[in-house]
Design a protein around this motif. Structure first.
Motif, mmCIF file in Angstrom:
data_model
loop_
_atom_site.group_PDB
_atom_site.id
_atom_site.type_symbol
_atom_site.label_atom_id
_atom_site.label_comp_id
_atom_site.label_asym_id
_atom_site.label_seq_id
_atom_site.Cartn_x
_atom_site.Cartn_y
_atom_site.Cartn_z
ATOM 1 N N ALA A 6 0.851 -1.191 0.000
ATOM 2 C CA ALA A 6 0.000 0.000 0.000
ATOM 3 C C ALA A 6 0.884 1.238 0.000
ATOM 4 O O ALA A 6 1.980 1.245 0.574
ATOM 5 C CB ALA A 6 -0.922 0.014 1.210
ATOM 6 N N THR A 7 0.404 2.270 -0.652
ATOM 7 C CA THR A 7 1.102 3.556 -0.689
ATOM 8 C C THR A 7 0.282 4.584 0.064
ATOM 9 O O THR A 7 -0.921 4.729 -0.186
ATOM 10 C CB THR A 7 1.302 4.027 -2.145
ATOM 11 O OG1 THR A 7 2.023 3.025 -2.874
ATOM 12 C CG2 THR A 7 2.065 5.333 -2.182
ATOM 13 N N SER A 48 -1.266 11.789 0.549
ATOM 14 C CA SER A 48 -2.107 12.849 1.108
ATOM 15 C C SER A 48 -3.440 12.884 0.356
ATOM 16 O O SER A 48 -3.486 12.687 -0.863
ATOM 17 C CB SER A 48 -1.399 14.192 0.998
ATOM 18 O OG SER A 48 -2.278 15.252 1.284
ATOM 19 N N THR A 49 -4.509 13.140 1.065
ATOM 20 C CA THR A 49 -5.820 13.248 0.420
ATOM 21 C C THR A 49 -5.807 14.315 -0.667
ATOM 22 O O THR A 49 -6.472 14.186 -1.688
ATOM 23 C CB THR A 49 -6.902 13.562 1.474
ATOM 24 O OG1 THR A 49 -6.954 12.487 2.412
ATOM 25 C CG2 THR A 49 -8.263 13.730 0.836
ATOM 26 N N SER A 50 -5.021 15.345 -0.460
ATOM 27 C CA SER A 50 -4.944 16.410 -1.453
ATOM 28 C C SER A 50 -4.319 15.941 -2.763
ATOM 29 O O SER A 50 -4.483 16.582 -3.794
ATOM 30 C CB SER A 50 -4.134 17.590 -0.896
ATOM 31 O OG SER A 50 -2.792 17.198 -0.652
ATOM 32 N N GLN A 51 -3.616 14.825 -2.737
ATOM 33 C CA GLN A 51 -2.973 14.293 -3.940
ATOM 34 C C GLN A 51 -3.725 13.106 -4.548
ATOM 35 O O GLN A 51 -3.245 12.491 -5.502
ATOM 36 C CB GLN A 51 -1.533 13.863 -3.606
ATOM 37 C CG GLN A 51 -0.609 15.019 -3.262
ATOM 38 C CD GLN A 51 -0.531 16.041 -4.388
ATOM 39 O OE1 GLN A 51 -0.237 15.685 -5.532
ATOM 40 N NE2 GLN A 51 -0.795 17.304 -4.075
ATOM 41 N N LEU A 52 -4.883 12.800 -3.997
ATOM 42 C CA LEU A 52 -5.630 11.645 -4.495
ATOM 43 C C LEU A 52 -6.073 11.837 -5.940
ATOM 44 O O LEU A 52 -6.012 10.900 -6.748
ATOM 45 C CB LEU A 52 -6.844 11.384 -3.593
ATOM 46 C CG LEU A 52 -7.732 10.201 -3.998
ATOM 47 C CD1 LEU A 52 -6.929 8.914 -4.070
ATOM 48 C CD2 LEU A 52 -8.908 10.055 -3.020
ATOM 49 N N LEU A 53 -6.524 13.039 -6.288
ATOM 50 C CA LEU A 53 -7.000 13.288 -7.647
ATOM 51 C C LEU A 53 -5.901 13.030 -8.695
ATOM 52 O O LEU A 53 -6.121 12.254 -9.638
ATOM 53 C CB LEU A 53 -7.556 14.701 -7.766
ATOM 54 C CG LEU A 53 -8.024 15.137 -9.152
ATOM 55 C CD1 LEU A 53 -9.089 14.207 -9.698
ATOM 56 C CD2 LEU A 53 -8.530 16.579 -9.123
ATOM 57 N N PRO A 54 -4.720 13.646 -8.589
ATOM 58 C CA PRO A 54 -3.682 13.351 -9.595
ATOM 59 C C PRO A 54 -3.234 11.894 -9.566
ATOM 60 O O PRO A 54 -2.871 11.332 -10.602
ATOM 61 C CB PRO A 54 -2.542 14.307 -9.240
ATOM 62 C CG PRO A 54 -2.789 14.732 -7.833
ATOM 63 C CD PRO A 54 -4.264 14.705 -7.638
ATOM 64 N N TRP A 55 -3.274 11.268 -8.399
ATOM 65 C CA TRP A 55 -2.880 9.855 -8.311
ATOM 66 C C TRP A 55 -3.856 8.982 -9.101
ATOM 67 O O TRP A 55 -3.445 8.104 -9.862
ATOM 68 C CB TRP A 55 -2.836 9.416 -6.848
ATOM 69 C CG TRP A 55 -2.107 8.114 -6.631
ATOM 70 C CD1 TRP A 55 -2.613 6.867 -6.805
ATOM 71 C CD2 TRP A 55 -0.754 7.951 -6.225
ATOM 72 N NE1 TRP A 55 -1.669 5.916 -6.528
ATOM 73 C CE2 TRP A 55 -0.509 6.559 -6.158
ATOM 74 C CE3 TRP A 55 0.277 8.836 -5.896
ATOM 75 C CZ2 TRP A 55 0.729 6.025 -5.778
ATOM 76 C CZ3 TRP A 55 1.500 8.301 -5.517
ATOM 77 C CH2 TRP A 55 1.714 6.918 -5.459
ATOM 78 N N LEU A 56 -5.140 9.229 -8.933
ATOM 79 C CA LEU A 56 -6.147 8.464 -9.670
ATOM 80 C C LEU A 56 -6.030 8.697 -11.172
ATOM 81 O O LEU A 56 -6.144 7.754 -11.970
ATOM 82 C CB LEU A 56 -7.553 8.840 -9.193
ATOM 83 C CG LEU A 56 -7.967 8.334 -7.811
ATOM 84 C CD1 LEU A 56 -9.277 8.986 -7.382
ATOM 85 C CD2 LEU A 56 -8.113 6.817 -7.811
ATOM 86 N N GLU A 59 -4.702 5.316 2.000
ATOM 87 C CA GLU A 59 -3.849 4.169 1.698
ATOM 88 C C GLU A 59 -4.316 3.606 0.354
ATOM 89 O O GLU A 59 -5.491 3.266 0.204
ATOM 90 C CB GLU A 59 -3.916 3.109 2.791
ATOM 91 C CG GLU A 59 -3.298 3.557 4.101
ATOM 92 C CD GLU A 59 -3.377 2.469 5.165
ATOM 93 O OE1 GLU A 59 -3.518 1.277 4.798
ATOM 94 O OE2 GLU A 59 -3.317 2.807 6.352
ATOM 95 N N TYR A 60 -3.391 3.503 -0.579
ATOM 96 C CA TYR A 60 -3.741 3.114 -1.941
ATOM 97 C C TYR A 60 -3.194 1.721 -2.226
ATOM 98 O O TYR A 60 -1.990 1.485 -2.193
ATOM 99 C CB TYR A 60 -3.174 4.120 -2.947
ATOM 100 C CG TYR A 60 -3.842 4.087 -4.298
ATOM 101 C CD1 TYR A 60 -4.784 5.040 -4.650
ATOM 102 C CD2 TYR A 60 -3.542 3.090 -5.236
ATOM 103 C CE1 TYR A 60 -5.409 5.017 -5.900
ATOM 104 C CE2 TYR A 60 -4.153 3.055 -6.472
ATOM 105 C CZ TYR A 60 -5.089 4.017 -6.799
ATOM 106 O OH TYR A 60 -5.713 3.988 -8.022
ATOM 107 N N LEU A 61 -4.095 0.747 -2.508
ATOM 108 C CA LEU A 61 -3.736 -0.629 -2.826
ATOM 109 C C LEU A 61 -4.083 -0.897 -4.297
ATOM 110 O O LEU A 61 -5.202 -0.596 -4.733
ATOM 111 C CB LEU A 61 -4.487 -1.626 -1.949
ATOM 112 C CG LEU A 61 -4.095 -1.761 -0.472
ATOM 113 C CD1 LEU A 61 -4.520 -0.534 0.333
ATOM 114 C CD2 LEU A 61 -4.720 -3.014 0.120
#
Length: 619
Positions: free
Chosen positions: A446-447, A450-458, A487-489
């Protein structure tokens, strides 16, 4: 005996009796934590992950090299799996979306393109690539081991159950976890009166000259059937194809296992009335009867020497078993053209005789090597050809036995790519992650972001990731929402969500989780018609082509909810759902059509204003 040696001998005997059960061995027995049965693509892929995690494993292969199935099949030696080298991109993960033959590794150059640059490579390329792969990643493979019996026993060891494998020499291999990657290689057959007169795809000649001026009936309408027809179209006088189901075209169904364009020339000759044709009917209801020789009047043509070499094969007729005098008996040799039912003289489509009838019905899993203690049941679908497995690919009723590769396709049969290398290389990785959590206490990777970076991550994942793209509707990314961070799986089997915490080692807490899945639309439309695509983002939910979908749940779906999910849905109804509009270029990065609607959806789920971060992701 002197007292000192006697005391030492007594100590050694007592020590041996105190050893754990698994420590007893002899020259005809070998133990490993993991046994991988089969050195095909799935077995090698699992071997790579086991080797990388430094586990005790062995790959057992009955033949002398890896990927031996592809030394024989497809019979006409052309793969239908794409080897697209030039994508205009240098992103390795993105390029795997269009490389359907390579296995996963940490070697960026260990790809099939080192062996072949063809878009559809010759079949010989694949065993050569697999041999190269096994050598360069240093896999532990034992060749010439033909396992004929697999049984399960109860063990006093910590893992409890273990599996015993016996080969042709009586050698035994025991393991705590058995990973079955034997593929499908037993020809699928249907029994009917006269089935002994039918030749099999696995043994018919591949030289087109041996079909010169012959009438050929092919049982089946899949890729092996059309591959066979394609090979002989220029020599056979006519080719007819017969099976229960109509032709399914991959470009209509989005299923890679359906008929591919490289094999479908007979569709042209059929529709343009050039002697070839397709007929639907049940295989269990037919009979093949021998006409006893050439009947020129009925066949409407003069034979020139019959079959290759001047030998007359005789004429074969297809009829219905119920119309024979004794349909359960073998009367095929007693039926001639003159004694066939009268309807053959009228408008029955297959009334003319054939020189050859060829069975091309695909392959099935070899259940015969497993005894009752270790045999997973046949799956409910695919006519029982595949073993039944859980959503995490463990055999039903066989704990510790996992099925990998093509044989595990029952989970997504006719839905996704799990029966093919470009799909199961990712499901094998998912199984390895389950094994690491269950047996070694290593949680699913899992990585933390920050919630603020969820959009670019997706957005990065939907535009680059190969696993969810290939295993659409089956593997999805899980985002565990933790307030200020996530947490991103990656690539979790989404139908195993009710068991998520057990399988992954991660907990779901408030405010819940997001699931990112790639899906095709469910709206029926003309596949090549003008209305086949959506371009207005407000109608994203009506997208027909592959596109990202996000599901938001405040808690994990239950087993019951998973079983009763809406028809065609990969997941139960969520608290909120967001479809990203399909894109002609499969690039979901447009500020208005893709980024802005996704941001608003995330704000709704997270109850957080993300607008201040929007400008940073569209540059």
């Amino acid at each position: 005996m002197p007292p000192a040696p006697l005391a030492l001998l007594s100590f050694l005997v007592a020590y041996v009796h105190c050893l754990p059960e698994d420590s007893h061995s002899n020259s005809s027995s070998h133990h490993h934590d993991y046994c991988v049965l089969g050195a095909g693509p799935a077995g090698l892929q699992m071997g790579y992950f086991l080797s990388k995690s430094q586990r005790d494993y062995i790959i057992l292969e009955r033949n002398s090299g890896p990927g031996s199935f592809f030394n024989i099949y497809p019979r006409h030696r052309k793969l239908i799996s794409i080897n697209k080298i030039y994508t205009g991109r240098r992103n390795r993960e993105f390029n795997l979306r269009h490389d359907w033959n390579s296995l996963l590794s940490d070697r960026p150059d260990l790809l099939l393109q080192r062996i072949s640059t063809q878009l559809y490579p010759d079949a010989d390329s694949l065993p050569r690539y697999l041999e190269l792969y096994a050598k360069e990643v240093g896999l532990k493979i034992k060749y010439g081991v033909d396992v004929g019996n697999v049984r399960a026993t109860e063990s006093r060891a910590a893992w409890g159950r273990k599996y015993m494998l016996t080969d042709q020499q009586g050698m035994e291999y025991s393991c705590r976890v058995l990973l079955v990657s034997t593929g499908l290689w037993v020809p699928q057959q249907v029994q009917f009166p006269g089935s002994e007169l039918v030749e099999g795809y696995e043994s018919v000649p591949v030289d087109p000259e041996q079909y010169r001026d012959q009438a050929v009936l092919i049982l089946g309408k899949g890729n092996s059937a059309f591959e066979t027809a394609q090979n002989i179209l220029g020599r056979a006088s006519r080719v007819h194809m017969y099976s229960q189901n109509p032709v399914r075209l991959a470009w209509q169904t989005h299923y890679v296992g359906d008929l591919r364009a490289v094999n479908n020339e007979l569709l042209d000759t059929y529709q343009l009335k050039s002697l070839d044709g397709l007929v639907e009917g049940g295989l269990e209801e037919i009979a093949i009867v021998k006409g006893g020789g050439v009947d020129r009047k009925r066949s409407g043509r003069k034979r020139k020497g019959g079959a290759r070499g001047g030998k007359e094969r005789g004429q074969l007729y297809l009829t219905l078993a119920e119309l024979l005098d004794n349909p359960k008996g073998n009367r095929s040799s007693e039926v001639t053209a003159a004694t066939l039912p009268a309807y053959h003289n009228d408008n029955f489509p297959l009334r003319q005789p054939y020189d050859r009838v060829i069975r091309c019905l695909g392959f099935r899993f070899n259940f015969s090597i497993f005894d009752s203690s270790a045999r997973p049941p046949p799956s409910g679908g695919a006519r029982g050809r595949l073993p039944g497995v859980t959503a995490w690919y463990e055999g039903l009723g066989t704990p510790g036995l996992f099925v990998l590769g093509t044989a595990a396709h029952s989970r997504d049969y006719r839905m996704s790519a799990g029966g093919f290398i470009h799909g199961f290389r990712y499901t094998v990785r998912a199984v390895h992650r389950v094994l690491e959590q269950r047996y070694h206490g290593k949680a699913w990777p899992a990585t933390t972001i920050s919630t603020s970076q969820l959009l670019p991550w997706l957005l990065r994942r939907v535009n680059e990731a190969s696993g969810p793209y290939q295993m659409f509707g089956v593997l999805g990314d899980i985002v565990l929402l933790r307030g200020s961070h996530c947490e991103y799986l990656e690539e979790f089997p989404i139908q195993a969500l009710p068991k998520f915490s057990t399988l992954s080692g991660h907990r779901v807490t408030e405010p819940g989780l997001l699931v990112l899945v790639m899906q095709y639309g469910q709206n029926h439309t003309d596949t090549l018609g003008s209305g086949r695509a959506q371009s207005e983002w407000t109608r994203a939910w009506k997208s027909n082509f592959l596109h990202p979908v996000l599901y938001y749940y405040s808690s994990l779906p239950t087993e019951r909810e998973m079983r009763h999910r809406p028809a065609g849905w990969p997941l139960p109804r969520p608290k909120a759902v967001h479809h990203m509009i399909e894109d002609f270029l499969t690039e979901w990065d447009a500020p208005i059509s893709h980024s802005q609607p996704l941001r608003r959806f995330l704000e709704h789920c997270l109850q957080t204003d993300l607008r201040s971060f929007y400008a940073g992701i569209v540059n």
